[in-house]
Design a protein around this motif. Structure first.
Motif: not given
Length: 83
Positions: A45, A48, A65, A68-69, A72, A75-76
């Protein structure tokens, strides 16, 4: 170097019979793994937030970007595993 006796065998958490792994329980080790996943999710996080907070120069090539790919889904996944 002399020992006064045989050194004790290492017994990891949730193992009753030592290193053979027969009595290992995923339920008993879930508390430690949940805490580990929560800590790792916090680091992801922070990554991020760092990527989102970066200013992109005009005409940038989209490095943020791509970051982030990667961050994310991790993190989830870690947040779900820590729950």
């Amino acid at each position: 170097m002399t020992f006064l006796g045989e050194p004790t065998k290492f017994t990891p958490d949730s193992c009753a019979s030592g290193t053979d792994g027969i009595d290992w329980s995923s339920i008993a080790s879930a508390q430690a793994m949940s805490a580990y996943c929560g800590i790792m999710a916090g680091f992801v996080f922070a990554g991020l937030v760092t990527v989102i907070g970066q200013k992109n120069p005009a005409g940038g090539d989209g490095h943020a970007s791509r970051g982030l790919k990667l961050f994310l889904p991790r993190f989830i996944g870690l947040a779900t595993a820590s729950y």
